[in-house]
Scaffold this motif. Structure first.
Motif, PDB file in Angstrom:
ATOM      1  N   ILE A 340     -46.389 -25.750  85.318  1.00  0.00           N
ATOM      2  CA  ILE A 340     -44.707 -26.274  84.772  1.00  0.00           C
ATOM      3  C   ILE A 340     -45.698 -28.177  83.941  1.00  0.00           C
ATOM      4  O   ILE A 340     -44.757 -28.325  84.991  1.00  0.00           O
ATOM      5  N   GLU A 341     -45.648 -27.467  82.828  1.00  0.00           N
ATOM      6  CA  GLU A 341     -45.912 -28.575  81.604  1.00  0.00           C
ATOM      7  C   GLU A 341     -44.591 -28.727  80.270  1.00  0.00           C
ATOM      8  O   GLU A 341     -44.582 -27.810  79.801  1.00  0.00           O
ATOM      9  N   PRO A 342     -43.971 -29.770  80.750  1.00  0.00           N
ATOM     10  CA  PRO A 342     -42.450 -30.167  79.615  1.00  0.00           C
ATOM     11  C   PRO A 342     -43.543 -29.925  78.517  1.00  0.00           C
ATOM     12  O   PRO A 342     -44.589 -30.772  78.288  1.00  0.00           O
ATOM     13  N   VAL A 343     -42.269 -29.214  77.430  1.00  0.00           N
ATOM     14  CA  VAL A 343     -43.338 -29.430  75.825  1.00  0.00           C
ATOM     15  C   VAL A 343     -43.335 -31.400  75.472  1.00  0.00           C
ATOM     16  O   VAL A 343     -43.891 -31.265  74.688  1.00  0.00           O
ATOM     17  N   ARG A 344     -42.151 -31.548  75.644  1.00  0.00           N
ATOM     18  CA  ARG A 344     -42.179 -33.429  75.135  1.00  0.00           C
ATOM     19  C   ARG A 344     -41.648 -33.588  76.640  1.00  0.00           C
ATOM     20  O   ARG A 344     -43.837 -34.399  76.533  1.00  0.00           O
ATOM     21  N   LEU A 378     -45.483 -23.265  94.108  1.00  0.00           N
ATOM     22  CA  LEU A 378     -46.550 -22.171  94.904  1.00  0.00           C
ATOM     23  C   LEU A 378     -45.562 -20.304  94.631  1.00  0.00           C
ATOM     24  O   LEU A 378     -43.871 -21.248  95.351  1.00  0.00           O
ATOM     25  N   VAL A 379     -45.875 -19.959  94.386  1.00  0.00           N
ATOM     26  CA  VAL A 379     -44.963 -18.447  94.742  1.00  0.00           C
ATOM     27  C   VAL A 379     -45.147 -17.212  95.566  1.00  0.00           C
ATOM     28  O   VAL A 379     -46.437 -17.117  94.967  1.00  0.00           O
ATOM     29  N   SER A 380     -44.562 -16.003  96.079  1.00  0.00           N
ATOM     30  CA  SER A 380     -45.658 -15.168  96.527  1.00  0.00           C
ATOM     31  C   SER A 380     -45.608 -13.928  95.501  1.00  0.00           C
ATOM     32  O   SER A 380     -46.455 -12.377  96.372  1.00  0.00           O
ATOM     33  N   SER A 381     -44.372 -13.957  94.577  1.00  0.00           N
ATOM     34  CA  SER A 381     -44.326 -12.747  94.087  1.00  0.00           C
ATOM     35  C   SER A 381     -44.547 -13.429  92.223  1.00  0.00           C
ATOM     36  O   SER A 381     -43.812 -13.948  91.847  1.00  0.00           O
ATOM     37  N   VAL A 382     -45.559 -12.616  92.051  1.00  0.00           N
ATOM     38  CA  VAL A 382     -44.990 -12.724  89.890  1.00  0.00           C
ATOM     39  C   VAL A 382     -44.460 -12.101  89.364  1.00  0.00           C
ATOM     40  O   VAL A 382     -44.621 -11.511  87.789  1.00  0.00           O
ATOM     41  N   THR A 383     -44.179 -11.446  89.813  1.00  0.00           N
ATOM     42  CA  THR A 383     -42.652 -10.266  88.823  1.00  0.00           C
ATOM     43  C   THR A 383     -41.756 -10.544  88.024  1.00  0.00           C
ATOM     44  O   THR A 383     -41.435 -10.601  87.180  1.00  0.00           O
ATOM     45  N   ALA A 384     -41.269 -11.237  88.357  1.00  0.00           N
ATOM     46  CA  ALA A 384     -39.922 -11.934  87.577  1.00  0.00           C
ATOM     47  C   ALA A 384     -41.101 -13.256  86.711  1.00  0.00           C
ATOM     48  O   ALA A 384     -40.189 -14.069  85.814  1.00  0.00           O
ATOM     49  N   LEU A 385     -41.964 -13.450  86.658  1.00  0.00           N
ATOM     50  CA  LEU A 385     -42.804 -15.149  86.061  1.00  0.00           C
ATOM     51  C   LEU A 385     -42.649 -15.129  84.689  1.00  0.00           C
ATOM     52  O   LEU A 385     -42.241 -15.418  84.031  1.00  0.00           O
ATOM     53  N   PRO A 386     -42.612 -13.788  83.437  1.00  0.00           N
ATOM     54  CA  PRO A 386     -42.363 -13.561  82.402  1.00  0.00           C
ATOM     55  C   PRO A 386     -40.909 -13.690  81.957  1.00  0.00           C
ATOM     56  O   PRO A 386     -41.287 -14.658  80.940  1.00  0.00           O
ATOM     57  N   VAL A 398     -44.631 -22.001  80.751  1.00  0.00           N
ATOM     58  CA  VAL A 398     -45.360 -21.402  82.060  1.00  0.00           C
ATOM     59  C   VAL A 398     -46.553 -21.178  82.339  1.00  0.00           C
ATOM     60  O   VAL A 398     -46.646 -20.024  81.159  1.00  0.00           O
ATOM     61  N   ARG A 399     -47.340 -21.531  83.176  1.00  0.00           N
ATOM     62  CA  ARG A 399     -48.859 -20.898  83.534  1.00  0.00           C
ATOM     63  C   ARG A 399     -49.331 -20.119  84.342  1.00  0.00           C
ATOM     64  O   ARG A 399     -48.591 -20.734  85.108  1.00  0.00           O
ATOM     65  N   TRP A 400     -49.802 -19.078  85.411  1.00  0.00           N
ATOM     66  CA  TRP A 400     -49.693 -19.309  86.581  1.00  0.00           C
ATOM     67  C   TRP A 400     -51.682 -18.345  86.740  1.00  0.00           C
ATOM     68  O   TRP A 400     -51.915 -17.980  85.831  1.00  0.00           O
ATOM     69  N   GLU A 401     -51.049 -18.330  87.858  1.00  0.00           N
ATOM     70  CA  GLU A 401     -52.931 -17.933  88.368  1.00  0.00           C
ATOM     71  C   GLU A 401     -52.405 -17.047  89.801  1.00  0.00           C
ATOM     72  O   GLU A 401     -52.086 -17.645  90.623  1.00  0.00           O
TER      73      GLU A 401
END
Ligand code: ADP
Ligand code: ASP
Ligand code: MG
Length: 491
Positions: A340-344, A378-386, A398-401
């Motif tokens: 998570i990289e802040p915009v400003r 770190l998260v165990s599920s990516v379903t809610a990330l979008p 927000v980016r994830w791998e």
């Protein structure tokens, strides 16, 4: 048999026999067939002086099969789902046939017939809705424990044990979070005491299914996969048991998963905190929430092997002497790293906002690391990330791998020994480590690696920390078979 019972009681001291009770939880492989259930009966007979309360899992693989049937029904394959239910019914009837005969067998099969009729209705409803909703998962999956507890109850009766079948839905009162419910502690403790104590006091051995509960209104819930361990601990804490025994298919908590490291050794003793850390970071031998009630009520937990009951297992207690050594290597797979990289610029509000967003989406965080410029989670599920990324738009990128694994060293006070981290680096230095976490807890050093390298990382770390000759009393060779393998591998 009578003599054996009396000597067992005197060996372990009279107090436990007269005042407390002992919770004995048997996992799926410990009830997988008639032979396993007969072994269970023998163990329970030996433990009668300690007033056992039994918590049982579904027969091995049954929960997965029920889950698959549910998905098949929701996906338009109702016939295939019903056929798999029929196979499950036949399996339970065959196990019953290996345990009881005559009227008792007929009676069990009648109860199974009712149970499977209900399951059939649930499957049809799922097929009708074309969706396998969480409440339906709980209705379907909980049946595994209901069926196995009936088998165990019948087998114990046949073995001459005075036993009562208890419906866990009457005792474990939970919130409405289907598939991952949490007990309402006061009500659950009241019910446990009201239902189970009179039985124990009249010389009965109660048998109940693990994993399941019900809301205040009686709607079935479950405690999350592997949740029978949690049930055992809830029951043990609620009844102030003298101990909670988790009977499984390995000699105890081991220095790593023996399926990955065949030379893993038994850990003789560990603290609640160490065991909780280990369970949280992937050791399947204990459900992550297991230690919470036991810790709160200070009830010792034992992990034991139902196929090798003479092995002393692992004792988990409030405090355990330590010299800061690594006790175990674990791996948690299916982890994603979220940047998570802040915009400003990074402002404290960002942290609050991020926590709020994750909370709103009921999305738990496994680990967090913050720097001046950004956050890594770190998260165990990516379903809610979008949706989370969408809500944070304007505030942060927000980016994830995906497909990462967290490999952890666990042991009381290991953080205070920096040489351990350098030993770990030496062992896995050529594996790309995406993130290291040391210091969030006294008893954990974690490395985030690609899932494809996780097993190799665990094996190398295990070799580095445990291939030396055993000298520490808290960690012992497991079974003779495992020790031979260890010698073969490391000599
Ligand atoms: P049960 O059906 O009895 O609940 P589980 O399959 O849930 O048993 O848990 C036992 C399994 O946990 C073992 O067969 C082993 O492969 C795995 N496991 C993972 N990590 C560990 C560990 N550190 N110690 C022991 N077993 C472990
Ligand atoms: N039968 C359930 C499962 O497989 C609960 C358990 O065995 O602990 O998840
Ligand atoms: Mg389990």
């Amino acid at each position: 048999m009578r003599q054996a019972k009396m000597s067992d009681a005197s060996e372990a001291g009279r107090d436990e026999a007269v005042s407390g009770c002992r919770v004995m939880k048997f996992g799926g492989t410990s009830v997988q067939d008639a032979a396993a259930i007969l072994r269970l009966c023998h163990l329970v007979q030996r433990a009668l002086p300690y007033r056992p309360v039994l918590v049982v899992s579904a027969l091995a693989k049954v929960t997965d099969q029920l889950m698959n049937a549910g998905w098949a029904a929701s996906g338009g394959s109702l016939d295939a789902a019903r056929e798999s239910l029929q196979r499950l019914r036949q399996r339970h009837e065959a196990v019953a046939g290996g345990l009881v005969v005559g009227d008792e067998y007929d009676n069990l099969c009648k109860q199974f017939a009712q149970e499977f009729e209900t399951l059939d209705r649930v499957l049809r409803a799922i097929a009708g809705e074309k969706a396998f909703m969480p409440h339906a998962q709980d209705q379907l999956l909980g049946a595994g424990e209901s069926l196995s507890s009936k088998l165990v109850h019948a087998a114990l009766g046949k073995a001459g044990v005075t036993t009562t079948l208890v419906d866990a839905k009457e005792c474990i009162v939970t919130d409405v979070a289907h598939t991952r419910a949490t007990p309402l502690w006061d009500e659950t403790n009241e019910r446990l005491q009201a239902v189970l104590l009179p039985l124990l006091n009249s010389g009965q051995t109660p048998v109940m299914g693990g994993f399941v509960g019900a809301t205040r209104d009686g709607i079935p819930t479950t405690l999350g996969r592997g949740g029978s361990d949690f049930t055992a601990s809830i029951v043990g804490a609620g009844l102030h048991a003298s101990r909670i025994e988790i009977w499984t298919d390995v000699d105890g908590v081991m220095t790593s998963d023996p399926a990955l490291c065949p030379d893993a050794r038994r850990v003789a003793r560990m603290s609640f905190d160490e065991a909780a850390e280990l369970a949280y970071f992937g050791a399947k031998v204990l459900h992550p929430a297991t230690l919470v009630p036991a810790m709160r009520s200070n009830v010792p937990v034992w992990v034991l092997n139902s196929r090798n009951p003479e092995c002393p297992g692992t004792e988990i207690v409030a405090h355990c002497e330590t010299d800061g050594r690594v006790k175990a290597v674990t791996v948690k797979r299916g982890v994603a790293i979220v940047d998570i990289e802040p915009v400003r610029w990074f402002a404290p509000e960002l942290l609050r906002e991020v926590f709020d967003v994750f909370e709103r989406h009921q999305h738990s965080l496994d680990l967090l690391s913050a720097s001046r410029g950004s956050l890594a989670l770190l998260v165990s599920s990516v379903t809610a990330l979008p949706s989370i990324a969408e809500e944070l738009r304007g505030l942060a990128h927000v980016r994830w791998e995906n497909h990462k694994a967290l490999v952890c060293l666990v042991g009381e006070q290991i953080r205070r020994r920096p040489e351990l981290a350098s030993q770990a680096f030496h062992a896995i230095g050529d594996i790309d480590v995406r993130m290291i976490c040391q210091g969030a807890s006294e008893r954990n050093i974690s490395f985030l690696v690609d899932e494809s390298r996780a097993v190799e990382a665990v094996q190398r770390l295990h070799r580095s920390f445990f291939s030396a000759p055993v000298s520490e009393p808290a960690i012992e060779g497991s079974s003779s078979q495992a020790m031979c393998q260890a010698e073969g591998a490391w000599q």
